[in-house]
Design an enzyme around this catalytic site. Structure first.
Site, PDB file in Angstrom:
ATOM      1  N   ASP A 271       0.840  -1.203   0.000  1.00 57.29           N
ATOM      2  CA  ASP A 271       0.000   0.000   0.000  1.00 57.29           C
ATOM      3  C   ASP A 271       0.880   1.261   0.000  1.00 57.29           C
ATOM      4  O   ASP A 271       2.044   1.210   0.401  1.00 57.29           O
ATOM      5  CB  ASP A 271      -0.883   0.050   1.248  1.00 57.29           C
TER       6      ASP A 271
HETATM    7  N1  URA Z   1      -1.342  -5.542   4.418  1.00 57.16           N
HETATM    8  C1  URA Z   1      -1.766  -4.263   4.305  1.00 57.16           C
HETATM    9  O1  URA Z   1      -2.757  -3.870   4.901  1.00 57.16           O
HETATM   10  N2  URA Z   1      -1.042  -3.436   3.511  1.00 57.16           N
HETATM   11  C2  URA Z   1       0.061  -3.817   2.851  1.00 57.16           C
HETATM   12  O2  URA Z   1       0.689  -3.001   2.153  1.00 57.16           O
HETATM   13  C3  URA Z   1       0.487  -5.147   2.985  1.00 57.16           C
HETATM   14  C4  URA Z   1      -0.240  -5.989   3.773  1.00 57.16           C
END
Ligand code: URA
Length: 237
Positions: A110
């Protein structure tokens, strides 16, 4: 990302715009080599990294690239983006444009997650790391707003049902490092998975950082935003 394999006769036929009968003759005349060896088998399988030479003319010679990057928060895992800097933008200057254009991202993070990102142009390699049947583990350091309890360990190990996708998450390992810090190991990568799992406890994730994918661990010498090429042993891990 599609895996590009094809038969040698088809490759030559399409590349040289000649029919398969003509290709068969060329192969019988031992005019073609694949990865330095004379190739006579029309059915030999080649891929995008096979070096293919005919009559001393290079038909294909692509280099495989394997890169690890320490992704900073605020950088997007995309090849292009209107608003944010991308992981590809962080590699500009270190690789030529043709290489940059050939890369894809192996399992995204993310925007506000930091840590290990792998990039490659070798789709067979990335498939091995991302396909669900290989169950490659990904390890994250998670900082929480509120203290965690042992209840979390059980809930993560049991899996959680998400009605939106109608899925139950695969067993995940949660280790409590300190009241506000945990390590989480996932063998899948659902949308915002870690944030949503802690969300079940109404416990917001304050910081999320990926340390490793399978046997590949983020090089501690890489500062945020830095990258390096994987060595041969790392590629084979
Ligand atoms: N879980 C999440 O919530 N975000 C990420 O980037 C990776 C795993």
């Amino acid at each position: 990302m599609a895996i590009c394999t094809t038969r040698l006769d088809r490759f030559i036929s399409e590349f040289c715009q000649i029919n398969r009968k003509a290709v068969r003759l060329i192969l019988a005349q031992k005019r073609v080599s694949v990865d330095g060896n004379i190739a006579t088998d029309i059915a030999q399988i080649v891929d995008q990294f096979s070096s293919i030479v005919m009559d001393d003319k290079i038909l294909q010679q692509n280099k495989a690239h394997y890169i690890m990057l320490n992704k900073p928060v605020g950088v997007v895992c995309a090849t292009k983006d209107e608003k944010h800097k991308t992981v590809i933008d962080l590699l500009v200057g270190q690789f030529d444009q043709e290489t940059l254009d050939s890369l894809h991202i192996v399992g995204r993070l993310d925007l506000n997650t930091s840590g290990l990102i792998l990039l490659t142009n070798d789709s067979r390699w990335s498939e091995r790391l991302t396909s669900p049947e290989h169950k490659v583990s990904k390890c994250y350091q998670v900082t929480l707003k509120n203290p965690v309890t042992d209840e979390y360990i059980t809930a993560f190990a049991q899996g959680m049902y998400f009605s939106y996708e109608n899925i139950t998450t695969k067993p995940a390992v949660l280790r409590i490092i300190s009241p506000f810090e945990t390590e989480v190991i996932l063998i899948e990568g659902r949308y915002h998975q870690i944030k949503r799992m802690f969300g079940r406890f109404r416990n917001p994730v304050v910081a999320l950082h990926r340390d490793s994918i399978g046997q590949l661990t983020l090089d501690k010498s890489l500062s945020s935003g830095e990258s390096r090429v994987l060595n041969a042993a790392e590629v084979l891990m």
